[in-house]
Design an enzyme around this catalytic site. Structure first.
Site, mmCIF file in Angstrom:
data_model
loop_
_atom_site.group_PDB
_atom_site.id
_atom_site.type_symbol
_atom_site.label_atom_id
_atom_site.label_comp_id
_atom_site.label_asym_id
_atom_site.label_seq_id
_atom_site.Cartn_x
_atom_site.Cartn_y
_atom_site.Cartn_z
ATOM 1 N N TRP A 21 0.838 -1.206 0.000
ATOM 2 C CA TRP A 21 0.000 0.000 0.000
ATOM 3 C C TRP A 21 0.872 1.254 0.000
ATOM 4 O O TRP A 21 0.663 2.185 -0.775
ATOM 5 C CB TRP A 21 -0.930 -0.038 1.213
ATOM 6 C CG TRP A 21 -1.919 1.085 1.292
ATOM 7 C CD1 TRP A 21 -2.260 1.983 0.311
ATOM 8 C CD2 TRP A 21 -2.733 1.411 2.423
ATOM 9 N NE1 TRP A 21 -3.227 2.847 0.761
ATOM 10 C CE2 TRP A 21 -3.540 2.524 2.049
ATOM 11 C CE3 TRP A 21 -2.872 0.877 3.708
ATOM 12 C CZ2 TRP A 21 -4.464 3.112 2.928
ATOM 13 C CZ3 TRP A 21 -3.788 1.459 4.579
ATOM 14 C CH2 TRP A 21 -4.574 2.559 4.201
ATOM 15 N N ASP A 51 1.722 -8.366 -0.998
ATOM 16 C CA ASP A 51 0.295 -8.044 -1.047
ATOM 17 C C ASP A 51 0.110 -6.648 -1.619
ATOM 18 O O ASP A 51 0.741 -5.696 -1.162
ATOM 19 C CB ASP A 51 -0.310 -8.111 0.359
ATOM 20 C CG ASP A 51 -1.762 -7.664 0.365
ATOM 21 O OD1 ASP A 51 -2.619 -8.464 -0.033
ATOM 22 O OD2 ASP A 51 -2.027 -6.501 0.748
ATOM 23 N N TYR A 56 -4.016 0.805 -5.296
ATOM 24 C CA TYR A 56 -2.840 1.412 -4.676
ATOM 25 C C TYR A 56 -2.073 2.193 -5.736
ATOM 26 O O TYR A 56 -1.374 1.614 -6.566
ATOM 27 C CB TYR A 56 -1.925 0.348 -4.054
ATOM 28 C CG TYR A 56 -2.508 -0.399 -2.874
ATOM 29 C CD1 TYR A 56 -3.691 -0.007 -2.258
ATOM 30 C CD2 TYR A 56 -1.869 -1.533 -2.369
ATOM 31 C CE1 TYR A 56 -4.212 -0.700 -1.186
ATOM 32 C CE2 TYR A 56 -2.375 -2.231 -1.284
ATOM 33 C CZ TYR A 56 -3.556 -1.816 -0.704
ATOM 34 O OH TYR A 56 -4.059 -2.521 0.362
ATOM 35 N N HIS A 121 -11.856 -6.667 -2.085
ATOM 36 C CA HIS A 121 -11.205 -5.585 -1.348
ATOM 37 C C HIS A 121 -12.197 -4.873 -0.420
ATOM 38 O O HIS A 121 -12.763 -3.837 -0.775
ATOM 39 C CB HIS A 121 -10.575 -4.590 -2.319
ATOM 40 C CG HIS A 121 -9.556 -3.705 -1.692
ATOM 41 N ND1 HIS A 121 -8.766 -2.839 -2.414
ATOM 42 C CD2 HIS A 121 -9.176 -3.543 -0.382
ATOM 43 C CE1 HIS A 121 -7.951 -2.189 -1.608
ATOM 44 N NE2 HIS A 121 -8.200 -2.587 -0.375
ATOM 45 N N SER A 152 -10.570 -9.645 1.778
ATOM 46 C CA SER A 152 -10.023 -8.676 2.729
ATOM 47 C C SER A 152 -11.223 -8.034 3.391
ATOM 48 O O SER A 152 -12.127 -7.533 2.705
ATOM 49 C CB SER A 152 -9.174 -7.641 1.998
ATOM 50 O OG SER A 152 -8.608 -6.707 2.896
#
Length: 327
Positions: A21, A51, A56, A121, A152
């Site tokens: 991220w 990940d 992002y 997500h 997630s």
């Protein structure tokens, strides 16, 4: 570095892995050379699991990881995420057309024929009650676009529903010293079903690095500046949902518990790995030095029973009243 099995994938992944991220966006500016040096350093130290997500940096971190794969010969696994490109981000958007388009875009960004692990997500809660969504993911596996998929989540309850679907291989959830609820019930269930746990925000947006203070300043494009009250996305993603001043007080209470020679970050990561249900923690990093600090946590000795009990008291005193009932 140590390695643990990820769900039923047959993979063994580094217990301290890498979350991308920070090199994508929402953490302030990071230049590409620094990002690439950081990724290379993670690989040097035994990380074999990265990940990321398609949002992002609007795919930037996916493309950086593709570049890493092109520049190195060592094999590694990549998990990405899909869904947050929806605008508005609503359950109805998680349909076959959108999910397929998101997957196709990530395949291009990652420069691969199949995504190792795709994660929904942090979708709206109703998505977990829509079996047709998971049917689409099953179809994408059969089509060779995905090797595996997972979720997630924001809330423990969402994870408990998700693992009822037999194709779910992993759950990514916020789990750290300030967010301990997943260990109450969820981890027992994931162990029983052989579902992997990816512990995100292991350092609570840097709070558990022990380096932040009341005087710390954050750039305007850093979520630690603009999302403290949940203005942009779920508040729990920033400092684990804990008020900034309370987080600082909790860190001060933890400092005496850190063994000599350890950093606070290493202590926080080792605490996470004390739970056998956790496959890996995924701290981020924008500089190689952060990787150099984080990765040795995998090799540190276990924390004592007394230390674990003391951490539980800090959680009860500072974090539990603010976060336990919300996530």
């Amino acid at each position: 570095m140590h390695y643990r099995e990820l769900g039923r994938t047959g993979w063994k992944v580094s217990t301290v892995s890498f979350g991308a991220w920070a090199i994508g966006g929402s953490w302030g500016e990071v230049d590409e050379a620094a990002a690439m040096a950081t990724l290379h350093r993670a690989l040097d130290l035994g990380v074999n699991f990265f990940d990321t997500a398609d949002v992002y940096g609007d795919g930037r971190s996916e493309r950086l990881i593709a570049r890493l794969r092109a520049e190195r010969s060592e094999p590694f696994h990549v998990a990405t995420k899909a869904g947050r490109r929806l605008d508005p981000h609503v359950a109805g958007g998680y349909d076959r057309a959108n999910l397929t388009a998101f997957v196709e875009r990530s395949l291009v960004n990652l420069q691969v024929e199949a995504i190792d692990l795709l994660q929904l997500h942090c979708p709206p809660t109703p998505v977990y009650y829509m079996p047709e969504v998971f049917g689409v993911l099953d179809d994408l596996v059969r089509a060779g676009k995905l090797r595996h998929y997972g979720v997630s989540v924001e809330k423990v309850e969402e994870a408990l529903k998700a693992i009822e679907y037999p194709g779910v291989q992993s759950v990514q959830v916020i789990y750290n010293i300030f967010r301990q609820r997943p260990a109450e019930l969820l981890f027992r269930e994931t162990l029983a079903r052989r579902v992997g746990i990816l512990a995100r925000l292991p350092l609570s947006s840097g709070m558990l690095s022990g380096r932040l203070s009341a005087q710390s300043a954050f750039a305007s494009d850093d979520h630690r500046s603009f999302n403290r009250e949940g203005a942009a996305f779920d508040r729990g993603e920033t400092f684990s949902g804990l008020a900034y001043d309370v987080g600082l007080q909790a860190v001060d209470a933890l400092r005496p518990l850190v063994p000599p020679g350890w950093t606070m970050s290493q202590f926080a990561l080792r605490w996470i790995l004390m739970n056998e249900a956790v496959t890996c923690a995924i701290p981020g990093g924008r500089r190689p030095g952060q990787v150099d600090e984080n990765m040795p946590a995998a090799d540190l000795p276990p924390l004592s029973t007394e230390t674990m009990a003391a951490v539980a008291r800090v959680y009860a005193d500072f974090a539990r009243p603010q976060v336990h009932h919300r996530w």
